[in-house]
Design a protein around this motif. Structure first.
Motif, mmCIF file in Angstrom:
data_model
loop_
_atom_site.group_PDB
_atom_site.id
_atom_site.type_symbol
_atom_site.label_atom_id
_atom_site.label_comp_id
_atom_site.label_asym_id
_atom_site.label_seq_id
_atom_site.Cartn_x
_atom_site.Cartn_y
_atom_site.Cartn_z
ATOM 1 N N ARG A 239 0.605 -1.044 0.044
ATOM 2 C CA ARG A 239 0.102 -0.039 -0.096
ATOM 3 C C ARG A 239 0.789 1.195 0.213
ATOM 4 N NH1 ARG A 239 -3.861 2.502 4.839
ATOM 5 N NH2 ARG A 239 -4.604 4.313 3.496
ATOM 6 N N PHE A 240 2.075 1.300 0.861
ATOM 7 C CA PHE A 240 2.794 2.448 0.823
ATOM 8 C C PHE A 240 3.955 2.213 0.168
ATOM 9 C CE2 PHE A 240 0.095 2.285 4.560
ATOM 10 C CZ PHE A 240 -0.639 3.646 4.526
ATOM 11 N N ASP A 241 4.241 3.025 -1.003
ATOM 12 C CA ASP A 241 5.460 2.971 -1.519
ATOM 13 C C ASP A 241 6.494 3.701 -0.907
ATOM 14 O OD1 ASP A 241 4.502 1.228 -3.623
ATOM 15 O OD2 ASP A 241 3.774 3.207 -4.887
ATOM 16 N N GLU A 242 6.069 4.827 -0.371
ATOM 17 C CA GLU A 242 6.987 5.858 0.383
ATOM 18 C C GLU A 242 6.283 6.159 1.602
ATOM 19 O OE1 GLU A 242 8.274 9.246 -1.943
ATOM 20 O OE2 GLU A 242 8.849 8.117 -3.802
ATOM 21 N N VAL A 243 7.006 6.325 2.616
ATOM 22 C CA VAL A 243 6.785 6.479 3.981
ATOM 23 C C VAL A 243 7.120 7.658 4.369
ATOM 24 C CG1 VAL A 243 6.727 5.743 6.427
ATOM 25 C CG2 VAL A 243 6.629 3.981 4.628
ATOM 26 N N PRO A 244 6.557 8.696 5.066
ATOM 27 C CA PRO A 244 7.056 10.011 5.281
ATOM 28 C C PRO A 244 7.788 9.916 6.680
ATOM 29 C CG PRO A 244 4.681 9.707 6.051
ATOM 30 C CD PRO A 244 4.989 8.647 5.067
ATOM 31 N N ALA A 245 8.888 10.692 6.848
ATOM 32 C CA ALA A 245 9.733 10.615 8.083
ATOM 33 C C ALA A 245 8.943 10.954 9.393
ATOM 34 C CB ALA A 245 10.698 11.802 7.614
ATOM 35 N N SER A 246 7.809 11.518 9.394
ATOM 36 C CA SER A 246 7.331 11.679 10.662
ATOM 37 C C SER A 246 5.518 11.421 10.464
ATOM 38 C CB SER A 246 7.264 13.052 11.079
ATOM 39 O OG SER A 246 6.825 14.159 9.969
#
Length: 271
Positions: A239-246
């Motif tokens: 589902r999440f290709d990129e995960v935010p830093a926060s």
């Protein structure tokens, strides 16, 4: 609740179709997540033990479980917004802040506030979904109309009965209610194992074993009848290709819709 002396009155809009995504950038973050989920499992077991004890009121069992779960919310609020998280959440509720930090603090306090209300409010189902992905986890706090899922265990509370019964009928009803509580306690205690299986210890398992997992639970009441349910859920791993830093708020995922279709009775309204 609230550092400025005003209560947190709630705003369901902050929850609707939203979830909190929290990154898991390293093993320390995984350990913290694991500890929080083990606190939830322990709260489930404490509730079961108290339900099985005829000398403990059902309301007290719920309050002790709420304390354990509430602590995990507070820890997440502290991590995101610091010691002043209640004031931060109130600022969001008043429209004075619209950043992710304030929104997440408001999200968790809204969930906690509504969770506390379900003990006294009839026909409101608490239906949270917690999912672990390879690099993050999501907490999706959902509330629905009604008091049970299609697979809930039901049990009764004499202290919540509003009908007037004669002495013999009251004794019979009390005995039958405690029997349903003992029966439910066995099933509720067993579900704590689902939590431990879904979110294993990062120091004892490989990344492949722990990179995905999830649970959905449901609890509510209608009059003197209470309900409880907890099951495993498998997340959509890609589902999440990129995960935010926060931490950030995201849309509720497809897993939420699937569990709604599978577990909520037809006609249920989800907040």
């Amino acid at each position: 609740m609230g550092n400025d002396g005003k209560p947190f009155n709630g705003n369901v809009d902050v929850l609707h179709e939203r979830a909190v995504l929290t990154p898991l950038p390293d093993v320390d973050a995984e350990r913290e997540f694991h500890r929080n989920m083990m606190n939830v499992a322990a709260a489930q077991e404490r509730k079961a033990e108290m339900l099985a004890d005829p000398d403990v009121r059902l309301l007290e069992a719920y309050e002790r479980q709420l304390e354990g779960i509430a602590e995990t919310y507070r820890q997440r609020c502290l991590r995101v917004a610091g010691e002043e998280y209640e004031s931060v959440a109130l600022a969001y509720a008043r429209g004075e802040r619209d950043d992710d930090t304030a929104a997440i603090a408001a999200y968790y306090l809204e969930g906690l506030w509504r969770m506390q209300q379900r003990i006294t409010v009839s026909d409101m189902l608490f239906f949270p979904i917690i999912l672990r992905y390879p690099d993050c986890f999501t907490v999706n706090l959902r509330f629905a109309s009604g008091h049970r899922t299609t697979r809930s265990v039901l049990y009764e509370s004499p202290e919540h009965l509003v009908e007037e019964l004669d002495a013999q009928s009251a004794l019979t009803y009390s005995a039958e209610s405690h029997y349903t509580q003992r029966e439910a306690a066995e099933e509720i205690a067993a579900t704590a194992a689902y939590i431990r299986e879904a979110f294993p210890d990062p120091d004892e398992t490989s990344f492949e074993e722990r990179k995905t997992g999830g649970i959905v639970s449901g609890g509510g009441r209608k009059g003197s009848v209470f309900s409880s349910m907890l099951e495993r859920v498998e997340p959509d791993v890609d589902r999440f290709d990129e995960v935010p830093a926060s931490p950030t708020l995201v849309e509720a995922g497809p897993e939420a819709k699937r569990t709604e279709r599978e577990l909520l009775p037809e006609g249920t309204f989800v907040l």
